[in-house]
Design a protein around this motif. Structure first.
Motif, PDB file in Angstrom:
ATOM      1  N   PRO A  36      61.220  -0.452  66.215  1.00  0.00           N
ATOM      2  CA  PRO A  36      61.652  -1.305  65.415  1.00  0.00           C
ATOM      3  C   PRO A  36      62.810  -1.350  65.718  1.00  0.00           C
ATOM      4  N   GLU A  37      63.368  -3.184  65.149  1.00  0.00           N
ATOM      5  CA  GLU A  37      64.373  -3.791  65.645  1.00  0.00           C
ATOM      6  C   GLU A  37      64.480  -4.872  64.343  1.00  0.00           C
ATOM      7  N   ILE A  38      66.003  -5.278  64.368  1.00  0.00           N
ATOM      8  CA  ILE A  38      66.744  -6.160  63.181  1.00  0.00           C
ATOM      9  C   ILE A  38      66.644  -7.363  63.747  1.00  0.00           C
ATOM     10  N   THR A  39      66.407  -8.891  63.482  1.00  0.00           N
ATOM     11  CA  THR A  39      66.642  -9.650  64.390  1.00  0.00           C
ATOM     12  C   THR A  39      66.907 -10.876  63.431  1.00  0.00           C
ATOM     13  N   THR A  40      67.729 -10.479  62.696  1.00  0.00           N
ATOM     14  CA  THR A  40      68.479 -11.002  61.747  1.00  0.00           C
ATOM     15  C   THR A  40      69.956 -10.744  61.627  1.00  0.00           C
ATOM     16  N   MET A  41      71.636 -11.425  61.031  1.00  0.00           N
ATOM     17  CA  MET A  41      71.919 -10.568  60.493  1.00  0.00           C
ATOM     18  C   MET A  41      72.389 -11.239  59.626  1.00  0.00           C
ATOM     19  N   TRP A  42      71.474 -11.637  58.496  1.00  0.00           N
ATOM     20  CA  TRP A  42      71.626 -11.449  57.161  1.00  0.00           C
ATOM     21  C   TRP A  42      71.937  -9.637  56.703  1.00  0.00           C
ATOM     22  N   VAL A  43      71.007  -9.004  57.198  1.00  0.00           N
ATOM     23  CA  VAL A  43      71.383  -7.688  56.232  1.00  0.00           C
ATOM     24  C   VAL A  43      72.815  -7.577  55.973  1.00  0.00           C
TER      25      VAL A  43
END
Length: 203
Positions: free
Chosen positions: A167-174
């Motif tokens: 898994p990976e986080i694809t947005t920096m809005w988090v």
């Protein structure tokens, strides 16, 4: 010629004087001065808060790497991967899990900062927001590295093989989740407080 002392130019006339009530004088003595924002005294605690809160990114990233689900995908040409059926939804699952973890960490951090009664104020709040931004960024980096170690790529994959993609986080809005939760929690506590100085004098 009149005998009145008022009309006599040789006499002196007392000018009227304003006498303040004793209650008003006593009130001016007992009323504390209006509180102001303390910067110098709160600067070092705010810097310490940035450092300590930033360390929350380590356990947050570790917990996310264990909770975020991987994607079962098929290896295509050129090293591309295609997730199977509903496996693509796991990308959203990873983002949602990290957002919830960061939001919960922000609320808990706001509660801890509010307990530091002697340093309550905007300086400590700004330090907490900056520290939470660093913690979120560190959590993304740490979580991605740990997840990649949990789900390594096969040593010699072939075209059409079924592989497990970490898994990976694809947005920096988090990144805004934890600072937003911290500001919200601290702001609610501030609005609920009934003291002009947020209770700093009662420490």
């Amino acid at each position: 010629m009149s005998d009145s002392p008022v009309d006599d130019p040789g006499t002196t006339r007392a000018l009227p004087e304003r006498i303040e009530p004793e209650e008003a004088a006593l009130l001016s003595v007992l009323t504390p001065p209006s509180p102001k924002v303390v910067v110098k005294a709160d600067l070092l605690p705010a810097i310490s808060a940035i450092s300590l809160i930033a360390l929350l990114g380590l356990p947050m990233g570790w917990l996310w790497s264990r909770l975020a689900p991987p994607q079962e995908s098929v290896l295509g040409r050129g090293g591309t991967v295609s997730p199977l059926l509903v496996e693509s939804y796991h990308e959203f699952d990873g983002i949602a899990i990290f957002t919830l973890l960061a939001f919960a960490a922000g609320l808990l951090t706001a509660a801890v900062l509010w307990r530091i009664r002697g340093r309550r104020g905007p300086v400590l709040l700004i330090g907490g927001v900056l520290g939470s931004l660093v913690a979120s960024w560190l959590g993304i980096q740490m979580g991605g590295s740990l997840a990649a170690g949990l789900y390594p790529m096969p040593s010699n994959p072939q075209l059409g093989d079924l592989i497990t993609v970490a898994p990976e986080i694809t947005t920096m809005w988090v990144l805004v989740a934890m600072p937003l939760a911290l500001s919200l929690g601290y702001g609610i506590a501030t609005s609920w407080n009934g003291f002009d100085d947020l209770g700093r004098r009662l420490k």
